[in-house]
Write a protein that holds these residues in place. Structure first.
Motif, PDB file in Angstrom:
ATOM      1  N   THR A   1       0.858  -1.190   0.000  1.00  0.00           N
ATOM      2  CA  THR A   1       0.000   0.000   0.000  1.00  0.00           C
ATOM      3  C   THR A   1       0.896   1.242   0.000  1.00  0.00           C
ATOM      4  O   THR A   1       2.114   1.139  -0.154  1.00  0.00           O
ATOM      5  CB  THR A   1      -0.936  -0.010   1.218  1.00  0.00           C
ATOM      6  OG1 THR A   1      -1.805   1.109   1.166  1.00  0.00           O
ATOM      7  CG2 THR A   1      -0.145   0.037   2.513  1.00  0.00           C
TER       8      THR A   1
ATOM      9  N   ALA B   1       0.933   6.030   0.217  1.00  0.00           N
ATOM     10  CA  ALA B   1       0.274   7.308   0.450  1.00  0.00           C
ATOM     11  C   ALA B   1       1.015   8.398  -0.322  1.00  0.00           C
ATOM     12  O   ALA B   1       2.172   8.217  -0.733  1.00  0.00           O
ATOM     13  CB  ALA B   1       0.250   7.646   1.941  1.00  0.00           C
TER      14      ALA B   1
ATOM     15  N   TYR C   1      -2.945  11.795   1.637  1.00  0.00           N
ATOM     16  CA  TYR C   1      -4.007  10.791   1.478  1.00  0.00           C
ATOM     17  C   TYR C   1      -3.373   9.418   1.303  1.00  0.00           C
ATOM     18  O   TYR C   1      -2.335   9.269   0.652  1.00  0.00           O
ATOM     19  CB  TYR C   1      -4.875  11.099   0.255  1.00  0.00           C
ATOM     20  CG  TYR C   1      -5.932  10.043  -0.004  1.00  0.00           C
ATOM     21  CD1 TYR C   1      -7.157  10.099   0.652  1.00  0.00           C
ATOM     22  CD2 TYR C   1      -5.683   8.981  -0.873  1.00  0.00           C
ATOM     23  CE1 TYR C   1      -8.127   9.121   0.447  1.00  0.00           C
ATOM     24  CE2 TYR C   1      -6.645   7.999  -1.090  1.00  0.00           C
ATOM     25  CZ  TYR C   1      -7.859   8.080  -0.426  1.00  0.00           C
ATOM     26  OH  TYR C   1      -8.809   7.111  -0.630  1.00  0.00           O
ATOM     27  N   GLY C   2      -4.038   8.406   1.877  1.00  0.00           N
ATOM     28  CA  GLY C   2      -3.598   7.030   1.678  1.00  0.00           C
ATOM     29  C   GLY C   2      -3.508   6.290   2.999  1.00  0.00           C
ATOM     30  O   GLY C   2      -4.177   6.633   3.981  1.00  0.00           O
ATOM     31  N   ASP C   3      -2.661   5.250   3.013  1.00  0.00           N
ATOM     32  CA  ASP C   3      -2.440   4.487   4.237  1.00  0.00           C
ATOM     33  C   ASP C   3      -1.388   5.228   5.058  1.00  0.00           C
ATOM     34  O   ASP C   3      -0.223   4.841   5.128  1.00  0.00           O
ATOM     35  CB  ASP C   3      -1.975   3.065   3.891  1.00  0.00           C
ATOM     36  CG  ASP C   3      -1.853   2.197   5.132  1.00  0.00           C
ATOM     37  OD1 ASP C   3      -2.451   2.554   6.162  1.00  0.00           O
ATOM     38  OD2 ASP C   3      -1.141   1.177   5.072  1.00  0.00           O
TER      39      ASP C   3
ATOM     40  N   LYS D   1      -7.358   3.558   5.164  1.00  0.00           N
ATOM     41  CA  LYS D   1      -7.200   4.778   4.379  1.00  0.00           C
ATOM     42  C   LYS D   1      -7.665   5.997   5.176  1.00  0.00           C
ATOM     43  O   LYS D   1      -8.752   6.004   5.749  1.00  0.00           O
ATOM     44  CB  LYS D   1      -7.998   4.680   3.074  1.00  0.00           C
ATOM     45  CG  LYS D   1      -7.457   3.639   2.103  1.00  0.00           C
ATOM     46  CD  LYS D   1      -6.101   4.045   1.562  1.00  0.00           C
ATOM     47  CE  LYS D   1      -5.616   3.086   0.476  1.00  0.00           C
ATOM     48  NZ  LYS D   1      -5.407   1.720   0.981  1.00  0.00           N
TER      49      LYS D   1
ATOM     50  N   ASP E   1     -12.304   4.964   5.304  1.00  0.00           N
ATOM     51  CA  ASP E   1     -13.027   3.690   5.303  1.00  0.00           C
ATOM     52  C   ASP E   1     -14.151   3.688   6.334  1.00  0.00           C
ATOM     53  O   ASP E   1     -14.082   4.342   7.376  1.00  0.00           O
ATOM     54  CB  ASP E   1     -12.064   2.533   5.600  1.00  0.00           C
ATOM     55  CG  ASP E   1     -10.980   2.396   4.543  1.00  0.00           C
ATOM     56  OD1 ASP E   1     -11.247   2.779   3.384  1.00  0.00           O
ATOM     57  OD2 ASP E   1      -9.873   1.938   4.876  1.00  0.00           O
TER      58      ASP E   1
END
Length: 435
Positions: free
Chosen positions: A290, A292, A313-315, A342, A371
């Motif tokens: 994953t 970000a 943004y992202g993990d 997320k 999420d």
């Protein structure tokens, strides 16, 4: 015409003939002596000035004793310049909901504030601390295989509330490592701020880095920096980690891969960064790749004022907000699945100079889990899935090495799977003395 000749005695000195020129000879001797005296005085003045400025020719180093010479900001020992720096920071904080900085712990985690907001008392508590004070040692050695070799070590005393030390008698606390790295020929090895963060965009607040969404993390790494159009490109392999709170799963097989492209010109500083991570769980025997992204900017406006922005943004997990959220959905992990969590975060700040010595910053920071989650205890962490922080301060710096200020902060925590919100407030005063 009759010519009269004066008698001259040959072989005898005509001493009386020197009488008319003696004054001139004496005057010339005195003038030469005065000039020599003036030259000697000038030499002494130059030597005194050179000693004060730290210039001039340094003595040759001896085999058994290196010479010391003031060199810029540091002390030169042989071909290495050593610099000692840091600051003393004295803080006092009043926190709402019964939070008075237990054990002088001034890191200010969002989770700590959230717990105080929900479970604390209704009154305010006060705490004092000097634990954020720092000391650093840096070195620069010239011509190490054709390049400068730099090293840097930095520590403070700001460990966790459970670390050794107490407020009863001594208020003594052990130092902790903040940064320790060496840099040579565009390479950096060691521990420093992650390549994923942009310190140029960090708002100037007294409780440094303690905002809902800012990327603020240090860890060991190997980094290479190269020139790029308009700026520079940084590539790094950094320490992998997941877990949450005091839990460290420590089961990663691959390092985090981080890259940052930064542009700097008269219009400001702009950068884009990305991180690729492998989230693993040995018990579930599962690995998920994953990542970000993060965008940041520092833009000059009127006079010395500026705007500072960051969006991520992202993990993000441990990279954002001093680990407000875990890297994975803990409810899914308990069921044997690795599901990256997320999130996104945004921070905006404006710094305004009222005068050359007075300035203020207004910072707003917000983060949220993207999420869908179920309510605790089956949920992901505590009780909130979104947080917002607002900081406003007034700082006075009569000198670049002295800053005094006051700051107000307000936090809001939104409950998971609900409409409830919890509030936390704090007022902080600080004195920072740089050396």
């Amino acid at each position: 015409m009759t010519t009269t000749r004066l008698p001259v005695t040959v072989g005898r000195p005509a001493a009386w003939t020197l009488i008319p020129v003696l004054p001139a000879l004496l005057l010339g001797a005195q003038s030469a002596s005065a000039q020599e005296s003036e030259l000697q005085e000038l030499r002494e003045r130059i030597e005194t000035l050179e000693s004060r400025l730290g210039t001039g020719t340094a003595p040759e180093p001896q085999a058994d004793s290196n010479y010391l010479l003031k060199d810029g900001r540091g002390i030169r020992i042989g071909d290495t310049t050593v610099t000692i720096g840091g600051f003393i920071k004295a803080d006092v904080l009043a926190g709402s909901n019964g939070n008075g900085w237990k054990n002088g712990y001034s890191v200010g985690l969002a989770r700590t504030f959230a717990k105080a907001a929900r479970d604390g008392e209704s009154d305010w508590k006060t705490g004092f601390s000097a634990r954020e004070s720092r000391i650093s040692i840096g070195t620069k050695t010239s011509d190490v295989a054709g390049h400068d070799l730099k090293t840097y070590v930095e520590m403070d005393f700001n460990q966790g509330a459970s670390a050794d030390g107490n407020e009863v008698v001594s208020n003594s606390y052990a130092p902790r490592l903040r940064q320790a790295y060496g840099a040579w020929n565009n390479w950096l090895f060691g521990q420093t701020y992650t390549t994923f963060t942009d310190l140029a965009a960090m708002p100037e607040i007294l409780d440094q880095g303690k905002q809902a969404a800012f990327i603020f993390l240090r860890q060991p790494m190997v980094r290479y920096t190269m020139a790029a159009p308009g700026g520079k490109l940084m590539l790094a392999l950094e320490n992998p980690e997941d877990g949450f709170g005091s839990e460290s799963y420590d089961d990663q097989s691959y390092p985090d891969l981080v890259a940052r492209y930064q542009i700097r010109n008269e219009l400001g500083m702009y950068s884009v960064a990305g991180v690729v991570r492998n989230i693993e769980d040995d018990a579930a025997d599962e690995t998920v790749t994953t990542g970000a992204v993060s965008l940041s900017a520092r833009i000059p406006t009127v006079g010395r004022d500026d705007v500072r922005l960051q969006y991520s943004y992202g993990d993000l997990g441990r990279y954002m907000g001093l680990f407000s959220y875990p890297d994975v959905d803990r409810a899914a992990l308990a069921a044997g699945d690795v599901e990256p969590l997320k999130t996104f975060g945004a921070t905006a700040a404006y710094r305004h100079f009222w005068s050359p010595n007075w300035r203020s910053s207004l910072s707003v920071s917000h983060t949220e889990i993207v999420d869908d989650l179920t309510a605790p205890p089956a949920g992901t962490l505590s009780y909130f899935d979104a947080s917002t922080s607002v900081h406003v301060n007034l700082l006075w710096s009569p000198h670049k090495k002295l800053t005094l200020g006051v700051e107000y902060a307000h936090w809001n925590f939104a409950e998971i799977a609900g409409d409830g919100n919890e509030q936390y407030q704090q007022v902080m005063a600080s004195g920072k003395f740089v050396f």
